[in-house]
Design a protein around this motif. Structure first.
Motif, PDB file in Angstrom:
ATOM      1  N   ASP A 235       0.809  -1.221   0.000  1.00  0.00           N
ATOM      2  CA  ASP A 235       0.000   0.000   0.000  1.00  0.00           C
ATOM      3  C   ASP A 235       0.845   1.275   0.000  1.00  0.00           C
ATOM      4  O   ASP A 235       0.312   2.376   0.103  1.00  0.00           O
ATOM      5  CB  ASP A 235      -0.976   0.001   1.183  1.00  0.00           C
ATOM      6  CG  ASP A 235      -0.295   0.143   2.539  1.00  0.00           C
ATOM      7  OD1 ASP A 235       0.955   0.259   2.605  1.00  0.00           O
ATOM      8  OD2 ASP A 235      -1.016   0.125   3.561  1.00  0.00           O
ATOM      9  N   GLY A 236       2.178   1.121  -0.091  1.00  0.00           N
ATOM     10  CA  GLY A 236       3.061   2.284  -0.147  1.00  0.00           C
ATOM     11  C   GLY A 236       3.542   2.781   1.199  1.00  0.00           C
ATOM     12  O   GLY A 236       4.218   3.803   1.267  1.00  0.00           O
ATOM     13  N   THR A 237       3.249   2.064   2.269  1.00  0.00           N
ATOM     14  CA  THR A 237       3.674   2.456   3.609  1.00  0.00           C
ATOM     15  C   THR A 237       5.095   1.971   3.873  1.00  0.00           C
ATOM     16  O   THR A 237       5.408   0.809   3.624  1.00  0.00           O
ATOM     17  CB  THR A 237       2.741   1.820   4.667  1.00  0.00           C
ATOM     18  OG1 THR A 237       1.404   2.199   4.384  1.00  0.00           O
ATOM     19  CG2 THR A 237       3.126   2.237   6.071  1.00  0.00           C
ATOM     20  N   GLU A 238       5.935   2.861   4.405  1.00  0.00           N
ATOM     21  CA  GLU A 238       7.264   2.431   4.829  1.00  0.00           C
ATOM     22  C   GLU A 238       7.123   1.559   6.068  1.00  0.00           C
ATOM     23  O   GLU A 238       6.539   1.971   7.065  1.00  0.00           O
ATOM     24  CB  GLU A 238       8.167   3.623   5.135  1.00  0.00           C
ATOM     25  CG  GLU A 238       9.559   3.213   5.570  1.00  0.00           C
ATOM     26  CD  GLU A 238      10.500   4.370   5.805  1.00  0.00           C
ATOM     27  OE1 GLU A 238      11.202   4.330   6.836  1.00  0.00           O
ATOM     28  OE2 GLU A 238      10.544   5.319   4.988  1.00  0.00           O
ATOM     29  N   LEU A 239       7.662   0.352   5.980  1.00  0.00           N
ATOM     30  CA  LEU A 239       7.562  -0.603   7.082  1.00  0.00           C
ATOM     31  C   LEU A 239       8.804  -0.607   7.968  1.00  0.00           C
ATOM     32  O   LEU A 239       8.706  -0.696   9.185  1.00  0.00           O
ATOM     33  CB  LEU A 239       7.344  -2.017   6.531  1.00  0.00           C
ATOM     34  CG  LEU A 239       6.060  -2.238   5.756  1.00  0.00           C
ATOM     35  CD1 LEU A 239       6.090  -3.586   5.048  1.00  0.00           C
ATOM     36  CD2 LEU A 239       4.866  -2.151   6.710  1.00  0.00           C
ATOM     37  N   PHE A 240       9.973  -0.555   7.343  1.00  0.00           N
ATOM     38  CA  PHE A 240      11.225  -0.662   8.080  1.00  0.00           C
ATOM     39  C   PHE A 240      12.332  -0.110   7.197  1.00  0.00           C
ATOM     40  O   PHE A 240      12.297  -0.274   5.975  1.00  0.00           O
ATOM     41  CB  PHE A 240      11.508  -2.133   8.421  1.00  0.00           C
ATOM     42  CG  PHE A 240      12.679  -2.357   9.338  1.00  0.00           C
ATOM     43  CD1 PHE A 240      12.546  -2.170  10.705  1.00  0.00           C
ATOM     44  CD2 PHE A 240      13.896  -2.762   8.839  1.00  0.00           C
ATOM     45  CE1 PHE A 240      13.622  -2.375  11.556  1.00  0.00           C
ATOM     46  CE2 PHE A 240      14.979  -2.973   9.682  1.00  0.00           C
ATOM     47  CZ  PHE A 240      14.840  -2.783  11.041  1.00  0.00           C
ATOM     48  N   ALA A 241      13.295   0.541   7.799  1.00  0.00           N
ATOM     49  CA  ALA A 241      14.433   1.080   7.062  1.00  0.00           C
ATOM     50  C   ALA A 241      15.678   0.937   7.919  1.00  0.00           C
ATOM     51  O   ALA A 241      15.601   0.969   9.157  1.00  0.00           O
ATOM     52  CB  ALA A 241      14.191   2.546   6.708  1.00  0.00           C
ATOM     53  N   ASP A 242      16.805   0.777   7.277  1.00  0.00           N
ATOM     54  CA  ASP A 242      18.061   0.649   8.016  1.00  0.00           C
ATOM     55  C   ASP A 242      19.219   0.997   7.093  1.00  0.00           C
ATOM     56  O   ASP A 242      19.047   1.127   5.880  1.00  0.00           O
ATOM     57  CB  ASP A 242      18.219  -0.777   8.555  1.00  0.00           C
ATOM     58  CG  ASP A 242      19.153  -0.862   9.757  1.00  0.00           C
ATOM     59  OD1 ASP A 242      19.615   0.185  10.268  1.00  0.00           O
ATOM     60  OD2 ASP A 242      19.431  -1.996  10.192  1.00  0.00           O
TER      61      ASP A 242
END
Length: 162
Positions: A37-44
């Protein structure tokens, strides 16, 4: 499928994370996991400066996804990353069942830049993700953002942050 304008926005976020990695003394790699849906879930970003060379952002995304998403959610998610997955991260991606990968710079480009800039070569061969995870959807490199990634490696070679 090609790299869309929306993909480029997420790739730019991954490259921003790679820049953050460099400013914290790590190799310049960053990745973002985005839901269908285009939502950022996790970033690193890369966290190898402490001596654990397995602390790649793509591996962290795969581990997070395994613990937080359903198999369907994982398969529909997209990984945006500054550099094409190494074999370790590609295998983790495949084992966890993540979806499409979009990268700014290829493993071959990064290997060439490392040699050109007199940076140490990777201890692991740069193998295309599709050779490790057959059937995976992969897009990249992105010419504009690849140049930005190259500049991060150039700054790493100079021994200073961007």
């Amino acid at each position: 499928m090609t790299i869309s304008d929306l993909d480029q926005q997420w790739l730019a976020r991954a490259v921003d994370l790679a820049e953050q990695a460099l400013t914290t003394g790590n190799d310049p790699y960053g990745s973002v996991l985005v839901a269908a849906d285009g939502t950022e879930l996790f970033a690193d970003h890369n966290r190898t400066a402490g001596g654990d060379d397995t602390r790649h952002p793509e591996f962290a995304l795969a581990r997070w996804a395994a613990g937080n998403l359903t198999p369907e959610g994982r398969s529909r998610a997209v990984v945006y990353t500054s550099g094409e997955h190494c074999p370790m991260c590609a295998a983790a991606h495949g084992w966890v069942g993540l979806g499409r990968i979009v990268y700014a710079a290829s493993a071959a480009q990064i290997s060439g830049w490392r040699a050109e800039l007199d940076l140490p070569a990777s201890p692991v061969a740069g193998i295309p993700v599709q050779d490790i995870v057959p059937g995976i959807r992969v897009e990249g490199p992105d010419p504009e953002l690849a140049e930005r990634v190259k500049s991060l490696f150039r700054n790493q070679n100079r021994g200073h942050a961007v």
